[in-house]
Design a protein around this motif. Structure first.
Motif, short mmCIF file in Angstrom:
data_model
loop_
_atom_site.label_atom_id
_atom_site.label_comp_id
_atom_site.label_asym_id
_atom_site.label_seq_id
_atom_site.Cartn_x
_atom_site.Cartn_y
_atom_site.Cartn_z
N LEU A 272 0.83 -1.21 0.00
CA LEU A 272 0.00 0.00 0.00
C LEU A 272 0.87 1.26 0.00
N PRO A 273 0.35 2.35 -0.55
CA PRO A 273 1.03 3.63 -0.38
C PRO A 273 1.17 3.97 1.10
N GLU A 274 2.13 4.78 1.43
CA GLU A 274 2.47 5.01 2.84
C GLU A 274 1.28 5.44 3.68
N ALA A 275 0.48 6.38 3.20
CA ALA A 275 -0.65 6.88 3.99
C ALA A 275 -1.67 5.78 4.24
N GLU A 276 -1.96 4.98 3.20
CA GLU A 276 -2.92 3.88 3.35
C GLU A 276 -2.35 2.79 4.24
N ARG A 277 -1.05 2.56 4.13
CA ARG A 277 -0.42 1.53 4.97
C ARG A 277 -0.52 1.92 6.45
N GLY A 278 -0.36 3.19 6.76
CA GLY A 278 -0.45 3.63 8.15
C GLY A 278 -1.85 3.55 8.72
N ALA A 279 -2.86 3.60 7.85
CA ALA A 279 -4.25 3.57 8.31
C ALA A 279 -4.83 2.16 8.35
N PHE A 280 -4.14 1.19 7.76
CA PHE A 280 -4.70 -0.16 7.64
C PHE A 280 -4.75 -0.86 9.00
N ARG A 281 -5.79 -1.69 9.19
CA ARG A 281 -5.94 -2.47 10.42
C ARG A 281 -6.40 -3.90 10.09
N PHE A 282 -5.89 -4.85 10.90
CA PHE A 282 -6.34 -6.25 10.86
C PHE A 282 -6.89 -6.55 12.24
N LEU A 283 -8.21 -6.68 12.36
CA LEU A 283 -8.83 -6.92 13.66
C LEU A 283 -9.28 -8.37 13.74
N HIS A 284 -8.74 -9.07 14.71
CA HIS A 284 -8.99 -10.51 14.90
C HIS A 284 -9.94 -10.70 16.08
N VAL A 285 -11.07 -11.36 15.82
CA VAL A 285 -12.09 -11.57 16.85
C VAL A 285 -11.91 -12.94 17.48
N SER A 286 -11.68 -12.97 18.80
CA SER A 286 -11.43 -14.23 19.49
C SER A 286 -12.37 -14.38 20.69
N CYS B 182 -13.89 -12.04 23.47
CA CYS B 182 -15.23 -11.77 24.00
C CYS B 182 -15.74 -12.91 24.85
N SER B 183 -16.74 -12.60 25.66
CA SER B 183 -17.43 -13.62 26.44
C SER B 183 -18.58 -14.20 25.61
N ASN B 184 -19.41 -15.05 26.20
CA ASN B 184 -20.49 -15.72 25.48
C ASN B 184 -21.48 -14.70 24.91
N VAL C 113 -13.79 -8.12 25.88
CA VAL C 113 -15.13 -7.55 25.73
C VAL C 113 -16.11 -8.45 26.46
N GLY C 114 -16.72 -7.91 27.51
CA GLY C 114 -17.67 -8.69 28.31
C GLY C 114 -18.92 -7.90 28.63
N GLY C 115 -19.90 -8.62 29.14
CA GLY C 115 -21.18 -7.99 29.44
C GLY C 115 -21.42 -7.72 30.91
N TRP C 116 -20.43 -8.09 31.77
CA TRP C 116 -20.61 -7.96 33.23
C TRP C 116 -21.87 -8.71 33.70
N ASN C 117 -22.06 -9.90 33.13
CA ASN C 117 -23.25 -10.71 33.45
C ASN C 117 -22.84 -12.16 33.70
N GLU C 118 -22.23 -12.44 34.84
CA GLU C 118 -21.89 -13.83 35.18
C GLU C 118 -23.13 -14.56 35.68
N LYS C 119 -23.45 -15.66 34.99
CA LYS C 119 -24.62 -16.43 35.38
C LYS C 119 -24.38 -17.92 35.11
N ALA D 241 -13.68 -6.40 31.82
CA ALA D 241 -13.74 -5.51 30.66
C ALA D 241 -13.38 -4.07 31.01
N ARG D 242 -12.58 -3.89 32.06
CA ARG D 242 -12.25 -2.52 32.47
C ARG D 242 -11.30 -1.83 31.51
N LYS D 243 -10.42 -2.58 30.83
CA LYS D 243 -9.45 -1.94 29.94
C LYS D 243 -10.14 -1.23 28.79
N ILE D 244 -11.10 -1.90 28.13
CA ILE D 244 -11.75 -1.29 26.99
C ILE D 244 -12.60 -0.09 27.43
#
Length: 364
Positions: free
Chosen positions: A117-131, A185-187, A249-255, A301-304
């Motif tokens: 990618l061009p430099e500006a686009e390379r700096g803006a690119f993101r790969f977000l992995h959901v686990s 994430c949680s359930n 990422v959690g819902g603060w709902n332990e059940k 989930a306090r960090k987020i």
């Protein structure tokens, strides 16, 4: 535009729908359409020029490279995964192929694309992995909730394969500089949830007059996150997350699972009473626990919230009521996903007591 993988599944389709509802940025949606991928989830955006659907595998390097070159996304959001613990116990190979090898190939294609990618686009690119929080293992009843620095201790083939994919994402950032973000994430629960998972299975079986199979004593504890809250968290991480960081990422709902089943039954008693009277709780049946069943998960989930200002909008009470209302209003969707193969799988998984859980259709 962005590339979303696994965008016809439960969480992925909710994310695509919410993304398009929030703005006009287009989405290319790559999904293999295995049993849990369902184009009916995306019916409301059929014909929408902002949404391009491509059936394919994240492990198909040539296809992914073509999509990247053709559409030039500013981000990849990776939901694509085999995700059901019970299925991973019965047969782990699909989990290894998709979650580990598929993630590796997707990372390699993303790295090559990003590097060109061009430099500006390379700096803006993101790969977000959901686990998932399952990579952290099982917690004792009084142990602190999982933080982002918790040691990985996966206990099922599924969670082990997701842990491996998380490690690959981390390594591609630290070794190659790929600008990655990871969420654990949680359930999740909510609309379009495939009815092999606890909450939709209980709703569907209850309405069908079938047993409600509960593993063991039902005291396995989970943190529950409404899927649309999860989607908003991912959008926020993609927008402002620090490169290389993980956000729980959690819902603060332990059940406990049994409490979840009781809640579903009680709400159905109110919202769709049984024709013969009595409570849906009468249909609860305890079945043999699954091997290696983790006793407790809990997300800190306090960090987020601290770093990105995100917290869930729904309580469990509001989210579960919305979820049940959606299933009551979408019987046709439920009926269409209940293929013969799915019924056979439920029968094999839960045995005679819970096995015919979905052979009858939900009551009107």
């Amino acid at each position: 535009m962005i590339l979303v993988t696994g965008g016809a599944g439960f969480i992925g389709s909710n994310f695509v729908l919410d993304w398009l509802a929030q703005g006009d940025e287009p989405v290319v949606n790559l999904d293999k359409l295995t049993y849990a991928g369902n184009l009916a989830n995306l019916a409301s955006v059929q014909g929408d020029t902002r949404h391009t659907f491509v059936q394919g595998d994240i492990g198909d390097t040539a296809l992914v490279e073509r999509l990247l070159a053709e559409h030039r996304p500013r981000a990849i959001v990776n939901f694509a995964a085999e995700s059901h613990v019970d299925r991973s116990i019965q047969g782990a190979e699909d989990f290894i192929v998709t979650n580990i090898v598929g993630t590796f190939r997707l990372l390699e294609a993303a790295r090559a694309y990003w590097a060109g990618l061009p430099e500006a686009e390379r700096g803006a690119f993101r790969f977000l992995h959901v686990s998932t929080d399952e990579v952290y293992g099982s917690l004792a009843p009084d142990a602190p909730a999982f933080t982002e620095s918790h040691v990985y201790e996966p206990n099922s083939p599924y969670s082990a394969s997701k842990a491996a994919s998380d490690h690959l994402v981390r390594a591609w950032h630290h070794t190659h500089g790929l600008p990655v973000l990871t969420t654990n994430c949680s359930n999740n629960y909510g609309p379009f949830h495939f009815p092999e998972k606890l909450i939709p299975l209980m709703i569907v079986n209850a309405l069908a007059g079938k047993p409600l199979p509960v593993y063991g004593d039902g005291q396995q504890v989970r943190d529950w996150l409404y899927v649309k809250d999860h989607c908003s968290a991912i959008r926020r991480v993609l927008e402002a997350g620090t490169l290389g960081e993980t956000y729980n990422v959690g819902g603060w709902n332990e059940k406990a699972n049994l409490n979840i089943v009781h809640t579903v039954c009680d709400l159905l008693d109110e919202m769709a009473p049984r024709a013969q009277g009595g409570s849906y709780r009468e249909q609860i049946t305890h079945v043999k626990d699954r091997p290696g069943h983790d006793r407790r998960y809990a997300i800190d989930a306090r960090k987020i919230e601290r770093d990105l200002g995100w917290k869930p909008a729904e309580t469990f009470d509001t989210g579960i009521r919305k979820t049940i209302a959606w299933y009551l209003a979408n019987e046709a969707w439920v009926r269409d996903v209940q293929s013969g193969g799915y019924r056979d799988w439920v029968a094999a998984q839960y045995g005679a007591q819970g096995g015919n859980a979905t052979t009858a259709q939900p009551a009107a």
